[in-house]
Design an enzyme around this catalytic site. Sequence first.
Site, PDB file in Angstrom:
ATOM      1  N   TYR A 189       0.844  -1.205   0.000  1.00  0.00           N
ATOM      2  CA  TYR A 189       0.000   0.000   0.000  1.00  0.00           C
ATOM      3  C   TYR A 189       0.880   1.257   0.000  1.00  0.00           C
ATOM      4  O   TYR A 189       0.738   2.119  -0.865  1.00  0.00           O
ATOM      5  CB  TYR A 189      -0.889  -0.030   1.237  1.00  0.00           C
ATOM      6  CG  TYR A 189      -1.882   1.106   1.336  1.00  0.00           C
ATOM      7  CD1 TYR A 189      -3.023   1.141   0.547  1.00  0.00           C
ATOM      8  CD2 TYR A 189      -1.691   2.149   2.250  1.00  0.00           C
ATOM      9  CE1 TYR A 189      -3.945   2.178   0.659  1.00  0.00           C
ATOM     10  CE2 TYR A 189      -2.604   3.191   2.370  1.00  0.00           C
ATOM     11  CZ  TYR A 189      -3.735   3.199   1.573  1.00  0.00           C
ATOM     12  OH  TYR A 189      -4.640   4.229   1.686  1.00  0.00           O
ATOM     13  N   GLN A 197      -0.316   4.374  20.723  1.00  0.00           N
ATOM     14  CA  GLN A 197      -0.073   4.950  19.388  1.00  0.00           C
ATOM     15  C   GLN A 197      -1.186   5.953  19.077  1.00  0.00           C
ATOM     16  O   GLN A 197      -2.301   5.812  19.577  1.00  0.00           O
ATOM     17  CB  GLN A 197       0.020   3.849  18.310  1.00  0.00           C
ATOM     18  CG  GLN A 197      -1.258   3.140  17.937  1.00  0.00           C
ATOM     19  CD  GLN A 197      -1.548   1.919  18.803  1.00  0.00           C
ATOM     20  OE1 GLN A 197      -1.286   1.911  19.989  1.00  0.00           O
ATOM     21  NE2 GLN A 197      -2.145   0.880  18.200  1.00  0.00           N
TER      22      GLN A 197
HETATM   23  P1  NAD Z   1     -12.706   1.834   0.362  1.00  0.00           P
HETATM   24  O1  NAD Z   1     -12.048   0.505   0.431  1.00  0.00           O
HETATM   25  O2  NAD Z   1     -14.040   1.995   1.000  1.00  0.00           O
HETATM   26  O3  NAD Z   1     -12.820   2.340  -1.128  1.00  0.00           O
HETATM   27  C1  NAD Z   1     -11.963   1.930  -2.158  1.00  0.00           C
HETATM   28  C2  NAD Z   1     -12.810   1.646  -3.390  1.00  0.00           C
HETATM   29  O4  NAD Z   1     -11.953   1.287  -4.477  1.00  0.00           O
HETATM   30  C3  NAD Z   1     -13.765   0.470  -3.186  1.00  0.00           C
HETATM   31  O5  NAD Z   1     -15.043   0.807  -3.639  1.00  0.00           O
HETATM   32  C4  NAD Z   1     -13.144  -0.640  -4.011  1.00  0.00           C
HETATM   33  O6  NAD Z   1     -14.080  -1.594  -4.458  1.00  0.00           O
HETATM   34  C5  NAD Z   1     -12.500   0.147  -5.135  1.00  0.00           C
HETATM   35  N1  NAD Z   1     -11.403  -0.557  -5.807  1.00  0.00           N
HETATM   36  C6  NAD Z   1     -10.363  -1.206  -5.242  1.00  0.00           C
HETATM   37  N2  NAD Z   1      -9.557  -1.707  -6.177  1.00  0.00           N
HETATM   38  C7  NAD Z   1     -10.089  -1.368  -7.385  1.00  0.00           C
HETATM   39  C8  NAD Z   1      -9.715  -1.595  -8.739  1.00  0.00           C
HETATM   40  N3  NAD Z   1      -8.606  -2.279  -9.038  1.00  0.00           N
HETATM   41  N4  NAD Z   1     -10.508  -1.114  -9.718  1.00  0.00           N
HETATM   42  C9  NAD Z   1     -11.632  -0.415  -9.414  1.00  0.00           C
HETATM   43  N5  NAD Z   1     -12.037  -0.168  -8.163  1.00  0.00           N
HETATM   44  C10 NAD Z   1     -11.268  -0.641  -7.145  1.00  0.00           C
HETATM   45  O7  NAD Z   1     -11.662   2.871   1.011  1.00  0.00           O
HETATM   46  P2  NAD Z   1     -11.779   4.431   1.266  1.00  0.00           P
HETATM   47  O8  NAD Z   1     -11.462   4.664   2.687  1.00  0.00           O
HETATM   48  O9  NAD Z   1     -13.017   4.987   0.699  1.00  0.00           O
HETATM   49  O10 NAD Z   1     -10.522   4.966   0.432  1.00  0.00           O
HETATM   50  C11 NAD Z   1     -10.671   5.599  -0.824  1.00  0.00           C
HETATM   51  C12 NAD Z   1      -9.323   6.123  -1.282  1.00  0.00           C
HETATM   52  O11 NAD Z   1      -8.795   7.054  -0.336  1.00  0.00           O
HETATM   53  C13 NAD Z   1      -8.263   5.013  -1.425  1.00  0.00           C
HETATM   54  O12 NAD Z   1      -7.468   5.297  -2.547  1.00  0.00           O
HETATM   55  C14 NAD Z   1      -7.446   5.166  -0.171  1.00  0.00           C
HETATM   56  O13 NAD Z   1      -6.127   4.706  -0.351  1.00  0.00           O
HETATM   57  C15 NAD Z   1      -7.503   6.656   0.064  1.00  0.00           C
HETATM   58  N6  NAD Z   1      -7.289   6.983   1.481  1.00  0.00           N
HETATM   59  C16 NAD Z   1      -8.256   6.722   2.413  1.00  0.00           C
HETATM   60  C17 NAD Z   1      -7.998   7.013   3.746  1.00  0.00           C
HETATM   61  C18 NAD Z   1      -9.024   6.763   4.814  1.00  0.00           C
HETATM   62  O14 NAD Z   1      -8.710   6.955   5.989  1.00  0.00           O
HETATM   63  N7  NAD Z   1     -10.247   6.377   4.527  1.00  0.00           N
HETATM   64  C19 NAD Z   1      -6.769   7.557   4.115  1.00  0.00           C
HETATM   65  C20 NAD Z   1      -5.804   7.775   3.131  1.00  0.00           C
HETATM   66  C21 NAD Z   1      -6.071   7.505   1.812  1.00  0.00           C
HETATM   67  N1  UDP Z   2      -6.172  -0.733  15.648  1.00  0.00           N
HETATM   68  C1  UDP Z   2      -6.561  -1.266  16.879  1.00  0.00           C
HETATM   69  N2  UDP Z   2      -7.613  -2.118  16.892  1.00  0.00           N
HETATM   70  C2  UDP Z   2      -8.325  -2.444  15.769  1.00  0.00           C
HETATM   71  C3  UDP Z   2      -7.934  -1.890  14.531  1.00  0.00           C
HETATM   72  C4  UDP Z   2      -6.843  -1.038  14.517  1.00  0.00           C
HETATM   73  O1  UDP Z   2      -5.959  -0.992  17.916  1.00  0.00           O
HETATM   74  O2  UDP Z   2      -9.284  -3.226  15.889  1.00  0.00           O
HETATM   75  C5  UDP Z   2      -5.036   0.212  15.644  1.00  0.00           C
HETATM   76  C6  UDP Z   2      -3.967  -0.090  14.594  1.00  0.00           C
HETATM   77  O3  UDP Z   2      -3.014  -0.997  15.107  1.00  0.00           O
HETATM   78  C7  UDP Z   2      -3.394   1.293  14.357  1.00  0.00           C
HETATM   79  C8  UDP Z   2      -4.597   2.234  14.546  1.00  0.00           C
HETATM   80  O4  UDP Z   2      -5.543   1.486  15.308  1.00  0.00           O
HETATM   81  O5  UDP Z   2      -2.430   1.615  15.342  1.00  0.00           O
HETATM   82  C9  UDP Z   2      -5.230   2.668  13.234  1.00  0.00           C
HETATM   83  O6  UDP Z   2      -5.454   1.513  12.468  1.00  0.00           O
HETATM   84  P1  UDP Z   2      -6.243   1.523  11.083  1.00  0.00           P
HETATM   85  O7  UDP Z   2      -6.208   0.139  10.569  1.00  0.00           O
HETATM   86  O8  UDP Z   2      -7.570   2.174  11.268  1.00  0.00           O
HETATM   87  O9  UDP Z   2      -5.433   2.514  10.136  1.00  0.00           O
HETATM   88  P2  UDP Z   2      -3.883   2.831   9.900  1.00  0.00           P
HETATM   89  O10 UDP Z   2      -3.748   4.236  10.335  1.00  0.00           O
HETATM   90  O11 UDP Z   2      -3.022   1.936  10.721  1.00  0.00           O
HETATM   91  O12 UDP Z   2      -3.700   2.605   8.448  1.00  0.00           O
END
Ligand code: NAD
Ligand code: UDP
Length: 331
Positions: free
Chosen positions: A156, A220
């Site tokens: 990732y 953390q």
């Molecule tokens: P999510 O898993 O709910 O959404 C991701 C979506 O992408 C899903 O609908 C999934 O089916 C689709 N997808 C995955 N692989 C695919 C592919 N090969 N082709 C087409 N569709 C595909 O996650 P989210 O939290 O909504 O995240 C959305 C975006 O934001 C991601 O790129 C993620 O890396 C980024 N992001 C999210 C967070 C967060 O905290 N939610 C933080 C940092 C970055």
């Molecule tokens: N975490 C936790 N319990 C859970 C899921 C996550 O303690 O059931 C912790 C995880 O180890 C990390 C933080 O919560 O330190 C955030 O985890 P998450 O998977 O939401 O996102 P990350 O920021 O690590 O990508």
Amino acid sequence: MAFAQTSASSLSASRILVTGGAGFIGSHLCDRLIEDGQEVLCVDNYYTGRRQNIAHLAGQPGFETLRHDVTLPLYVEIDQIYNLACPASPVHYQFDPVQTLKTSVHGAINMLGLAKRTGARIFQASTSEVYGDPTVHPQPETYWGNVNPLGTRACYDEGKRAAETLFFDYRRQHRVAIKVARIFNTYGPRMHPNDGRVVSNFIVQALQNEPITIYGDGSQTRSFCYVTDLVDAIVRLMATPDDITGPINLGNPAEFTIRQLAEMVIALTGSRSKLEFRQLPPDDPRQRRPDIALARSLLGWQPKVALADGLIETIGYFRECLGVPKIRVAV
Ligand code: NAD
Ligand code: UDP
Ligand code: UDP
């Protein structure tokens, strides 16, 4: 059809492609764009996303869906691309790490190729994970990060880092108009109950009076942004002039320990859950908080929703999902 060729209707509204549009953040973004009167093509392979996240948009005049994997080429006519396709929860992105890397890297190449051909502006959902386990705190955009390239999170983290490289090379080499956001932990309604991330895990566990699984000792930290705040920032970034490319941190700078989050969720749900401490996964970042000075100055943006308020909304959503009636409000 607006996305196949220029049509009269596409002259007023922008034709916007949202990849990952059936996911958690993507579906809220689709809502916002439709509300703004745009034409939206939601592309998703439903790997972690769900049709029910966008079901309410079916039948809206400007809304269209396409089941498609972004690792494969896509030929449509569009004005803007929001590239969000990628599993985001550690549990899900580690399930098939090769597919995760392909999604980030091949997906970025295909979407950038599409942007190059159509002249579309393109947004990339990058992540705070590009900072890895940061040695600088809070993290400014100038920090290059501390990522283990070989570990279980690397599919990732390194995938998203390579995607950023591709975005900046397509800008330098092909003058593609790019917008790169580094998104910090975001939460809210429509997270999958089995998503595996901390906010949804804790709420689902608390609502069922099951043990709250804290990984490590819970010291953390993370900084949690409510989804509507994030979507507002993403849309503002897309509207900036071409010389604003990012990367730009988007997140809520209020920082909490994971233990504090657990205690808040227990209090807000009125749960009888107890804390259960489990092994910390490898390379789990110790601390994370965005420096959002750039977002404040360039976008005139800062998050509005406090963690307790966002958690109340999210708890309400999961109550409905799980069919758990409201017993009492503790705070
Ligand atoms: P999510 O898993 O709910 O959404 C991701 C979506 O992408 C899903 O609908 C999934 O089916 C689709 N997808 C995955 N692989 C695919 C592919 N090969 N082709 C087409 N569709 C595909 O996650 P989210 O939290 O909504 O995240 C959305 C975006 O934001 C991601 O790129 C993620 O890396 C980024 N992001 C999210 C967070 C967060 O905290 N939610 C933080 C940092 C970055
Ligand atoms: N975490 C936790 N319990 C859970 C899921 C996550 O303690 O059931 C912790 C995880 O180890 C990390 C933080 O919560 O330190 C955030 O985890 P998450 O998977 O939401 O996102 P990350 O920021 O690590 O990508
Ligand atoms: N691509 C796409 N849709 C388009 C244009 C390109 O999916 O409308 C994909 C195609 O798979 C291509 C990739 O984007 O391989 C990169 O395109 P680019 O033009 O940069 O490179 P090339 O075609 O020379 O490999």
